[in-house]
Design an enzyme around this catalytic site. Structure first.
Site, PDB file in Angstrom:
ATOM      1  N   GLU A 122      62.475 -29.070  26.667  1.00 60.10           N
ATOM      2  CA  GLU A 122      61.106 -29.339  26.241  1.00 60.10           C
ATOM      3  C   GLU A 122      60.113 -29.469  27.396  1.00 60.10           C
ATOM      4  OE1 GLU A 122      59.753 -29.549  23.133  1.00 60.10           O
ATOM      5  OE2 GLU A 122      61.669 -28.879  22.312  1.00 60.10           O
ATOM      6  N   SER A 388      64.383  -4.943  -7.727  1.00 61.61           N
ATOM      7  CA  SER A 388      63.460  -4.533  -8.791  1.00 61.61           C
ATOM      8  C   SER A 388      62.596  -5.675  -9.308  1.00 61.61           C
ATOM      9  CB  SER A 388      64.250  -3.919  -9.947  1.00 61.61           C
ATOM     10  OG  SER A 388      64.860  -2.709  -9.544  1.00 61.61           O
TER      11      SER A 388
END
Length: 681
Positions: A122, A388
């Site tokens: 970090e 679909s």
């Protein structure tokens, strides 16, 4: 001759010789040099003035930011984070979050590699910067530009702490300026060790865990004082995106992130090469919580969005939701029972259900078959190909451009730049109406319509109805090849159920304190109409036939007008059914987390059966509501002559030649119905 010779001799110039053409004289050079000097002096002067004003503006901005900052309260870490009680529509508690206390753990009691893991991934320059890190910010900007995206962040641990302590999570320039000022203040008031300790005890790790102690208990069942190197790396990796990288929800993603952390720790010398290799070979594993039900998927989702609604949680809260406990139980039971009964037969390991009212209020949400085994939310986070089930957006785009449900299109082989889409049955039926093509899920017709109206138009239609994921605007979009989440696809069907209005999908209705103070209350939102009622009626007519003559005949609900669409992705990897009534819109997804193919599971099979089982339970004792534009039973089911086989036999034409009108489809049932519905003759 002498005179003539003298006349031929050139005259001797007595004055200064003229300067060569094109070259400035010394006077001109002096003039030019003076002008250049004045220009430089002007440039320097105005640069100085502008710089001075920039400094003044920056100081003024900082002063204004300081004057508008929230009051800086005590930074003492509370003994536990606030509890969040989540209740259903009946006012009874569904679950409780925050019960795992994030106790204050002194940094000296933690293994040395645990805080170093956070520094490595970090903020590598934590001990050398003053709260903001210009070098780290520049490095992040360069990395992001090179990768053409956000791959690194420029915030320091101190800035992250300032955000967690005082600010909201909103991403604005103003919030970033406040964060910077507070970071400078923290660095002035506290030592580096104190800042790091505060950070570790206040950062959010997902799943309701605030602080490294709560996270260690939540994910590994042990104190942060006892975590191993691999576990420390995984904890450090989580904070980048707690909802996405939590090891109990996304173990694969958490492990990949932990590997990145371990590599960074090794590069910086925070751990030995042997320690790094051991941790990589033996990755951390999250413990499985006992007795956790599907409502925890809802709770995880709520905790992820709660910050955006009320800001930083500082006290015990009650979150009133749109979840109906009875529907939640019914959805969970339908999914679990059907998977237990036939999941192994179809090689289907997972599933998800989302049910919402036509206005977007989520009534039930199941993110997987067993929360205790996997906390990964397949209803909200996972994105898969809808197959679909995406086709309604294709047909709506076509209707809005002048076509009707009875418009005839050819179902026959088609090739698009070498791509040859086929129907599921690999049979072709010649001229068919759009209603029949959608009900029977004929792929070639969907592709033809997409090419006819344009893939970009289809994508825009889907976005308008609520699809938020990136869609690739190409011909294959017709068959649902772009990935979407179950909740956004279900939400995008809601306008068909509510008459064409946009919806804002939500689960939180109100947030209040235990003392009764309301912090958030959802107001009735009118987002406006996004589909004309005529086209809603046409789409409902067409998708009702999916349940009457098409791929979802098992989804019929006695006495209730219903409509929907099935979907099956390539190689049977995903099976979907999104169906709706005037009361409820429900989506079902089935598949495997690793995207491996199922054993020919289709949308018209197990998903339809799960949907039907749930919807029958959900509609018991509820007054029948018509679908917009429709009323009563389907004409297809009412007329004995409308017996369309599934799949249909090839359509016969008179004379067998091209251009001959088909019999009897062109002015058959669909034309008769449209004539009467819209008054056409």
């Amino acid at each position: 001759m002498a005179g003539r010779k003298a006349r031929r001799e050139p005259a001797v110039a007595t004055g200064p010789a003229p300067a060569p053409k094109g070259r400035p004289t010394s006077a001109r050079r002096r003039k030019s040099g003076g002008a250049g000097g004045r220009a430089l002096r002007h440039l320097f002067y105005w640069s100085l003035v502008l710089g001075l004003w920039a400094v003044i503006a920056a100081i003024g901005s900082i002063a204004f930011v300081v004057s508008t900052l929230p009051p800086i309260q005590s930074l003492e870490v509370p003994k536990r984070p606030p509890t969040v009680e989540i209740v259903g529509t009946d006012g009874r508690p569904l679950t409780l979050r925050g019960e795992m206390s994030g106790t204050d753990v002194p940094i000296k009691e933690l293994p040395a590699y645990l805080p170093k893991a956070f520094i490595a991934i970090e903020d590598r320059r934590f001990y050398s910067h003053f709260g903001a890190d210009p070098i780290g910010l520049a490095r992040a900007v360069v990395a992001n530009v090179l990768r053409r995206g956000v791959s690194q962040g420029g915030s320091t641990l101190t800035q992250q702490l300032a955000k967690n302590l005082f600010l909201t999570q909103e991403r604005t320039l103003w919030r970033k300026m406040q964060e910077l000022v507070l970071a400078l203040w923290l660095e002035r008031k506290f030592s580096k060790a104190e800042i790091l300790e505060l950070y570790l005890n206040r950062v959010y790790f997902g799943s309701g865990a605030y602080g490294v102690e709560a996270a260690a208990q939540r994910y590994f069942g042990k104190s942060a004082r006892q975590v191993k190197v691999a576990e420390a790396a995984m904890l450090a990796g989580v904070v980048k995106s707690p909802s996405r990288l939590a090891p109990n929800r996304n173990p694969a993603g958490a492990e990949r992130r932990a590997q990145t952390v371990l590599t960074a720790m090794g590069e910086l010398g925070f751990i030995t090469e042997t320690m790094m290799k051991t941790a990589l070979a033996q990755p951390a594993r999250a413990v499985k919580p006992a007795g956790a039900g599907s409502v925890n998927y809802v709770a995880d989702w709520i905790m992820d969005v709660l910050d955006d609604l009320v800001g930083r949680i500082e006290q015990d809260l009650v979150v009133e939701t749109s979840i109906d406990p009875a529907l939640q139980t019914a959805a969970e039971k339908a999914l679990i029972d059907e998977l237990a009964l036939r999941g192994q037969k179809f090689d289907v390991a997972q599933g998800a259900i989302v049910a919402m009212s036509p206005d977007g209020a989520v009534r039930a949400l199941v993110g997987g078959k067993n929360y205790a085994e996997s906390q990964y939310n397949r209803a909200v986070v996972a994105k898969r190909q809808p197959g679909s089930a995406f086709k309604p957006f294709v047909y709506l785009a076509a209707l809005e451009r002048g076509l009707t449900p009875e418009t005839i299109r050819e179902d026959k082989p088609i090739a698009v730049k070498g791509w040859k889409p086929e129907n599921y049955s690999r049979e072709y039926h010649g001229p068919v109406t759009l209603t029949q093509a959608l009900a029977l899920s004929l792929n070639t017709v969907s592709v033809r319509l997409t090419l006819e109206v344009g893939p970009a138009a289809v994508a825009k239609t889907a976005y308008r109805l609520g699809i938020a994921s990136k869609l690739d605007a190409n011909a294959s979009l017709a068959l649902g090849t772009s990935e979407v989440s179950l909740i956004e696809l279900t939400s995008a069907y809601a306008p068909f159920a509510n008459g064409g209005d946009a919806v804002a999908t939500h689960v939180v209705e109100r947030v209040r304190t235990h003392a009764g103070k309301v912090l958030f209350s959802r107001s009735a939102q009118k987002l406006g109409r996004i589909v004309d009622p005529r086209y809603v009626a046409m789409m409902n007519t067409m998708m009702r036939e999916t349940l009457q003559i098409g791929t979802a005949q098992k989804a019929q609900l006695a006495g209730w007008p219903a409509a929907g669409k099935t979907g099956t992705s390539q190689d049977f990897r995903d099976a979907w059914f999104i169906g709706y009534t005037g009361h409820l819109v429900t989506g079902v997804w089935l598949g495997n987390d690793d995207s491996s193919p199922t054993r020919k599971a289709t949308g018209g099979g197990l998903p339809v059966e799960i949907w039907t089982r749930f919807m029958k339970s959900a509609h018991q004792g509820v007054a029948v509501a018509a679908l917009p534009g429709l009323g009563g039973p389907s004409f297809a089911s009412a007329l004995p002559t409308a017996n369309v086989p599934m799949p249909p036999a090839p359509i016969v034409t008179q004379g067998g030649g091209s251009g001959v009108r088909p019999v009897p489809i062109e002015r058959g049932l669909d034309g008769w119905f449209i004539d009467r519905l819209f008054g056409r003759r």
